[in-house]
Design an enzyme around this catalytic site. Structure first.
Site, PDB file in Angstrom:
ATOM      1  N   GLU A 142      -0.954  10.702   1.235  1.00  0.00           N
ATOM      2  CA  GLU A 142      -2.155  10.289   1.296  1.00  0.00           C
ATOM      3  C   GLU A 142      -2.351   9.656   2.678  1.00  0.00           C
ATOM      4  O   GLU A 142      -3.526   9.488   3.218  1.00  0.00           O
ATOM      5  CB  GLU A 142      -2.395   9.067   0.073  1.00  0.00           C
ATOM      6  CG  GLU A 142      -4.026   8.518   0.067  1.00  0.00           C
ATOM      7  CD  GLU A 142      -4.038   7.236   1.058  1.00  0.00           C
ATOM      8  OE1 GLU A 142      -5.346   6.899   1.227  1.00  0.00           O
ATOM      9  OE2 GLU A 142      -2.999   6.883   1.692  1.00  0.00           O
ATOM     10  N   GLU A 143      -1.187   9.094   3.274  1.00  0.00           N
ATOM     11  CA  GLU A 143      -1.412   8.365   4.538  1.00  0.00           C
ATOM     12  C   GLU A 143      -1.748   9.437   5.659  1.00  0.00           C
ATOM     13  O   GLU A 143      -2.068   8.798   6.680  1.00  0.00           O
ATOM     14  CB  GLU A 143       0.023   7.571   4.801  1.00  0.00           C
ATOM     15  CG  GLU A 143       0.131   6.487   3.859  1.00  0.00           C
ATOM     16  CD  GLU A 143      -0.647   5.308   3.928  1.00  0.00           C
ATOM     17  OE1 GLU A 143      -1.558   5.186   4.924  1.00  0.00           O
ATOM     18  OE2 GLU A 143      -0.510   4.349   3.289  1.00  0.00           O
ATOM     19  N   ASP A 146       0.884  -1.158   0.061  1.00  0.00           N
ATOM     20  CA  ASP A 146      -0.046   0.004  -0.013  1.00  0.00           C
ATOM     21  C   ASP A 146       0.937   1.227   0.040  1.00  0.00           C
ATOM     22  O   ASP A 146       1.457   1.646   1.090  1.00  0.00           O
ATOM     23  CB  ASP A 146      -0.861  -0.030   1.313  1.00  0.00           C
ATOM     24  CG  ASP A 146      -1.698   1.156   1.768  1.00  0.00           C
ATOM     25  OD1 ASP A 146      -1.779   2.078   0.679  1.00  0.00           O
ATOM     26  OD2 ASP A 146      -2.140   1.597   2.778  1.00  0.00           O
TER      27      ASP A 146
END
Length: 373
Positions: free
Chosen positions: A224-225, A190
């Site tokens: 994004e994280e 991911d």
């Protein structure tokens, strides 16, 4: 539409290269440059935002309304919270992940002026010979772990002399393993597996050189994280955006372990009715294994784009990921299926011609939602 072949060897090799580059949120410059190098090899022009998000473009017959496919380059990680009296470091997570998966991790601490040190994240009670059963009963929280550097330091003064500072980034070793039977185990699949799938799809399109109807932007974000996602890399011509991320293999989920998963809703709400169903029909037409799923505790790049005020159709397509945000596993079949879907989507015309303008009359608004699309 041409049936395009995905170069599996290229996909796997690209993923291996990406996993080898540390990129916790805030420390992404190196992976950004690596993706830029790859885009140049593929002959795809690109630009960078001030902080390094990537916007590439595969040129179509017309430039608007165009579409975007997006994935994130940043990963989970940690940061130095404080220097401890025993010469170890208190750490806090970058992104949302459990300290359960940090215990025992080998890491690199990145300090100022290019300095770096190796170490291990350990629970406070790490020795069974000293703490006996208390090793098994201590809580699982970030307050219960510390980072042991592989340096001759035993107090705060030693850490200071070494040059370690509060706020130094910590990158966790991914420890990838690619098995002959197609399974891939690693931290940070991911979303580096998603990035590799996008690049493999782009390679298939460039190699075949089909006439694609509209420009397709390949967007690679860097935060994004921590929830920022695609809010800072879009431009006004994008009418459709497909986010690429992991689909969780877990009880109660319907994610395909060897195919692609179309997410119908995440924690931010349902994805666009028309775009998701276009992708479902594309899977059926192309013989791509797929499932549909809904994720409760999940937020993708698309949510940030909508919250930033972008009026675009969004969807989320996923590769299989067992043990997400921990010890992750996928299968090459799932990555190839995802890349196939993206390569064919790039060749499709826009869902609605009316989407080329942000505002239009009622007469050209779609009236198919409660009918067969």
């Amino acid at each position: 539409m041409q049936r395009l072949r995905i170069d599996q060897d290229y996909l796997v090799t690209t993923l291996q290269r990406l996993l080898a580059i540390p990129s916790p949120t805030g420390l992404t410059d190196s992976v950004v440059l690596a993706v830029g190098d790859e885009l140049e090899r593929l002959g795809i022009p690109y630009e960078l935002t001030r902080r390094g998000a990537v916007r590439a473009n595969i040129q179509g017959v017309r430039y608007s309304p165009d579409r975007a496919i997006i994935a994130h380059l940043d990963t989970l990680g940690a940061i130095v919270k404080s220097l401890k009296d025993n010469g170890r470091l208190e750490v806090l997570p970058i992104g949302t992940w459990s300290s359960r998966f940090a215990e025992g991790a080998r890491v690199t601490v990145y300090g100022d002026e290019g300095r770096a040190w190796r170490g291990t994240i350990l629970p406070l009670k790490a020795s069974g010979h000293t703490f006996n059963e208390a090793v098994d009963t201590q809580p699982t929280t970030w307050e219960q772990v510390e980072l042991r550097l592989d340096e001759e330091v035993h107090d705060i003064a030693g850490l200071t002399r070494l040059g370690v500072n509060i706020g130094d980034h910590i990158a966790v070793d991914p420890n990838p393993e690619f098995l002959p039977n197609g399974f891939i185990n690693s931290r940070f699949l991911d979303d580096k597996a998603g990035v590799a799938a996008i690049l493999a799809a782009a390679k298939a399109v460039k190699d075949a050189d089909p006439r694609i109807p509209v420009d397709c932007h390949l967007l690679f974000t860097i935060s994004e994280e921590v929830g920022v996602g695609a809010s800072h890399v879009l431009h006004g011509d994008v009418a459709e955006m497909v986010s690429v991320d992991n689909g969780t293999i877990a009880p109660g989920q319907n994610t395909s372990e060897y195919g692609v998963t179309i997410c119908m809703q995440d924690s931010s709400g349902p994805f666009d009715w028309h775009l998701t169903r276009r992708l479902l029909k594309l899977c059926e037409a192309c013989g791509i294994e797929y499932t549909r799923d809904v994720f409760r505790y999940y937020r993708s790049d698309g949510a940030a784009a909508l919250e930033a005020g972008n009026d675009i159709r969004t969807s989320l397509v996923c590769f299989a990921c067992d043990g997400s945000h921990g010890w992750e596993r996928t299968h090459v079949k799932s990555l190839v299926a995802l890349a196939e879907l993206l390569a064919h989507y790039i060749q499709m015309p826009p869902i609605f011609e009316r989407d080329k303008v942000p505002l239009g009359p009622r007469s050209d608004f779609p009236d198919v939602q409660l009918q067969d699309d």
